[in-house]
Design a protein around this motif. Structure first.
Motif, PDB file in Angstrom:
ATOM      1  N   UNK A  13       1.801 -12.894  -1.107  1.00 19.48           N
ATOM      2  CA  UNK A  13       0.557 -12.145  -1.297  1.00 19.48           C
ATOM      3  C   UNK A  13      -0.111 -11.795   0.033  1.00 19.48           C
ATOM      4  N   UNK A  14      -0.284 -12.766   0.899  1.00 23.49           N
ATOM      5  CA  UNK A  14      -0.973 -12.524   2.173  1.00 23.49           C
ATOM      6  C   UNK A  14      -0.204 -11.537   3.037  1.00 23.49           C
ATOM      7  N   UNK A  15       1.125 -11.665   3.070  1.00 21.64           N
ATOM      8  CA  UNK A  15       1.942 -10.756   3.889  1.00 21.64           C
ATOM      9  C   UNK A  15       1.830  -9.321   3.386  1.00 21.64           C
ATOM     10  N   UNK A  16       1.874  -9.136   2.070  1.00 24.57           N
ATOM     11  CA  UNK A  16       1.804  -7.779   1.519  1.00 24.57           C
ATOM     12  C   UNK A  16       0.402  -7.186   1.686  1.00 24.57           C
ATOM     13  N   UNK A  17      -0.622  -8.025   1.581  1.00 25.79           N
ATOM     14  CA  UNK A  17      -1.975  -7.528   1.851  1.00 25.79           C
ATOM     15  C   UNK A  17      -2.108  -7.095   3.302  1.00 25.79           C
ATOM     16  N   UNK A  18      -1.495  -7.842   4.205  1.00 21.32           N
ATOM     17  CA  UNK A  18      -1.527  -7.454   5.609  1.00 21.32           C
ATOM     18  C   UNK A  18      -0.826  -6.121   5.826  1.00 21.32           C
ATOM     19  N   UNK A  19       0.261  -5.883   5.090  1.00 23.99           N
ATOM     20  CA  UNK A  19       0.934  -4.585   5.166  1.00 23.99           C
ATOM     21  C   UNK A  19      -0.025  -3.459   4.786  1.00 23.99           C
ATOM     22  N   UNK A  20      -0.801  -3.678   3.733  1.00 25.36           N
ATOM     23  CA  UNK A  20      -1.773  -2.664   3.317  1.00 25.36           C
ATOM     24  C   UNK A  20      -2.793  -2.408   4.426  1.00 25.36           C
ATOM     25  N   UNK A  24      -3.256   1.021   6.449  1.00 28.78           N
ATOM     26  CA  UNK A  24      -4.546   1.581   5.997  1.00 28.78           C
ATOM     27  C   UNK A  24      -4.506   2.067   4.547  1.00 28.78           C
ATOM     28  N   UNK A  25      -3.403   1.869   3.860  1.00 24.83           N
ATOM     29  CA  UNK A  25      -3.347   2.238   2.442  1.00 24.83           C
ATOM     30  C   UNK A  25      -3.930   1.093   1.605  1.00 24.83           C
ATOM     31  N   UNK A  26      -5.239   1.082   1.506  1.00 25.85           N
ATOM     32  CA  UNK A  26      -5.915   0.006   0.787  1.00 25.85           C
ATOM     33  C   UNK A  26      -6.512   0.469  -0.533  1.00 25.85           C
ATOM     34  N   UNK A  27      -6.556   1.786  -0.759  1.00 29.45           N
ATOM     35  CA  UNK A  27      -7.207   2.305  -1.954  1.00 29.45           C
ATOM     36  C   UNK A  27      -6.183   2.594  -3.040  1.00 29.45           C
ATOM     37  N   UNK A  28      -6.351   3.667  -3.776  1.00 35.39           N
ATOM     38  CA  UNK A  28      -5.548   3.918  -4.972  1.00 35.39           C
ATOM     39  C   UNK A  28      -4.232   4.634  -4.687  1.00 35.39           C
ATOM     40  N   UNK A  30      -0.695   4.298  -2.349  1.00 33.52           N
ATOM     41  CA  UNK A  30       0.073   3.399  -1.507  1.00 33.52           C
ATOM     42  C   UNK A  30       1.340   2.972  -2.204  1.00 33.52           C
ATOM     43  N   UNK A  31       2.323   2.509  -1.447  1.00 37.13           N
ATOM     44  CA  UNK A  31       3.644   2.216  -2.023  1.00 37.13           C
ATOM     45  C   UNK A  31       3.669   1.064  -3.013  1.00 37.13           C
ATOM     46  N   UNK A  32       2.728   0.124  -2.888  1.00 41.48           N
ATOM     47  CA  UNK A  32       2.761  -1.010  -3.808  1.00 41.48           C
ATOM     48  C   UNK A  32       2.376  -0.608  -5.233  1.00 41.48           C
ATOM     49  N   UNK A  33       1.591   0.453  -5.378  1.00 43.34           N
ATOM     50  CA  UNK A  33       1.201   0.895  -6.719  1.00 43.34           C
ATOM     51  C   UNK A  33       2.434   1.327  -7.502  1.00 43.34           C
ATOM     52  N   UNK A 247      -4.114  -2.550  -2.687  1.00 39.48           N
ATOM     53  CA  UNK A 247      -4.349  -3.968  -2.413  1.00 39.48           C
ATOM     54  C   UNK A 247      -4.049  -4.824  -3.642  1.00 39.48           C
ATOM     55  N   UNK A 248      -4.579  -4.406  -4.793  1.00 35.91           N
ATOM     56  CA  UNK A 248      -4.322  -5.165  -6.027  1.00 35.91           C
ATOM     57  C   UNK A 248      -2.841  -5.162  -6.373  1.00 35.91           C
ATOM     58  N   UNK A 249      -2.223  -3.996  -6.239  1.00 35.76           N
ATOM     59  CA  UNK A 249      -0.802  -3.887  -6.581  1.00 35.76           C
ATOM     60  C   UNK A 249       0.059  -4.729  -5.651  1.00 35.76           C
ATOM     61  N   UNK A 250      -0.338  -4.846  -4.394  1.00 38.95           N
ATOM     62  CA  UNK A 250       0.412  -5.672  -3.454  1.00 38.95           C
ATOM     63  C   UNK A 250       0.435  -7.125  -3.918  1.00 38.95           C
TER      64      UNK A 250
END
Length: 387
Positions: A13-20, A24-28, A30-33, A247-250
């Protein structure tokens, strides 16, 4: 205080949040979505999924995606968290409340069929409820605490009456039907999840809809993203901003990497509480489903005795011992917003809801905490049964 459930965030979780953050893809966007949507579809046995900002919005758009709204009814079991009914109201429709089965605590299909046959007539869009003049459009079975309904009976009834089946699987990530069949492969129209902080798989908040109808999922995505058309600020419908953030999807992607371990932990906890309940004549474990593999979001003990005040006494005892024990969901027909809703007799729901005691079920709960829960539970019921 030992809480009922806290998220297990010891993976990526922490690593993927750091990727976001770095990207700068923190909103709606981004690739994790997209990755999370693919994972949810695969887990559900469906061709597509849309991830959203909450379980309630998932149910809401699952309904609105089928144009269920004003003048419509959705059949909902009374024994559920209030969000199930709220989503129906958010879509503009009304609930028709039915009882649950004593065997599995889920929507009583036989009672529902009797009510539909007695009170409705055929209609092009479902069934016309004669007294209210509203049209029954869908059934919303709730997979209470991760358990499994009789999907074959539900789907057969829906086909007989020209209804949609929209499954509230908020607590049922990882639950499967007979022979390991995924929820979305059971013939239902949509499966809706919650990824709230207390769920087996969490995004901190969030929800999702999975379906084998790709056009339907695309409509849900359109409804969830303000009805925007193209790259400019053109919008073709009144819609919502219900999207999940990257961020949530990550967090969700990282969680699903360990879903098998989470489910194994939930099963272990269930077995421990089942053994605990076997030590007392007035306790039973939560029902074991006859139709598949429970995901065991919550487990605990079920009281079968006649003491009407035992729920308050048990809650007081456990909280004084530092263990979170709350009242179970107050049924919908007893809630102020739904007191005047269409409602069938509720003999089972009225009898069981104060007898259900979920105990702490975090996937990484320590043996020390489990031993304390067992010890303090045992102390209470020893005294209770001796009195």
């Amino acid at each position: 205080m030992i809480p009922l459930a806290v998220p297990n965030l010891n993976g990526n979780e922490a690593a993927y949040l750091q990727e976001c953050i770095v990207s700068t893809f923190v909103s709606t966007v981004g690739p994790f979505v997209g990755a999370f949507e693919t994972q949810i579809a695969e887990l559900s046995g469906t061709t597509a999924a849309s991830v959203l900002c909450s379980g309630t919005t998932a149910l809401h758009l699952a309904l609105e995606g089928f144009d269920i709204g004003q003048g419509d009814l959705v059949m909902v079991p009374a024994l559920t968290f209030i969000a199930s009914a709220n989503a129906v109201r958010h879509a503009g429709a009304d609930v028709w409340l039915v009882d649950v089965s004593a065997q599995d605590w889920m929507l009583d299909v036989d009672a529902a069929r009797v009510a539909i046959e007695a009170q409705t007539d055929a209609h092009p869009n479902g069934r016309l409820h004669r007294e209210s003049g509203k049209v029954l459009r869908a059934i919303m079975p709730v997979m209470i605490m991760g358990s499994v309904p009789d999907f074959a009976a539900l789907v057969a009834m829906a086909k007989d009456f020209n209804l949609r089946v929209i499954v509230d699987a908020a607590a049922a990530i990882g639950t499967t039907y007979k022979n390991g069949i995924a929820l979305g492969a059971t013939g239902v129209d949509a499966v809706c999840y919650s990824f709230n902080g207390n769920k087996t798989v969490t995004c901190g908040g969030g929800g999702g809809v999975a379906s084998n109808d790709d056009a339907y999922i695309e409509r849900i995505k359109h409804l969830s993203s303000t009805g925007r058309v193209g790259a400019n600020y053109d919008h073709d419908i009144v819609a919502y901003n219900y999207r999940m953030t990257n961020l949530q999807a990550a967090v969700g992607v990282a969680q699903l990497e360990r879903v098998d371990a989470f489910l194994a932990s939930k099963k272990k906890i269930r077995d421990i509480y089942s053994e605990l309940s076997s030590n007392f004549k007035s306790l039973e474990p939560f029902p074991e489903p006859a139709y598949g593999q429970n995901g065991y979001w919550f487990s605990g003990v079920y009281y079968t005795g006649g003491d009407k005040n035992v729920d308050l006494e048990f809650q007081k005892h456990m909280k004084s011992a530092g263990i979170d024990l709350r009242p179970f969901w107050k049924p919908l027909h007893l809630q102020k917003p739904y007191a005047s809703s269409l409602c069938e007799p509720m003999p089972v729901t009225d009898d069981i809801w104060k007898r259900i005691f979920p105990l702490p079920c975090s996937t990484h709960i320590s043996d020390q905490d489990l031993n304390k829960i067992i010890r303090d539970t045992t102390n209470f019921w020893n005294k209770h049964e001796a009195s």
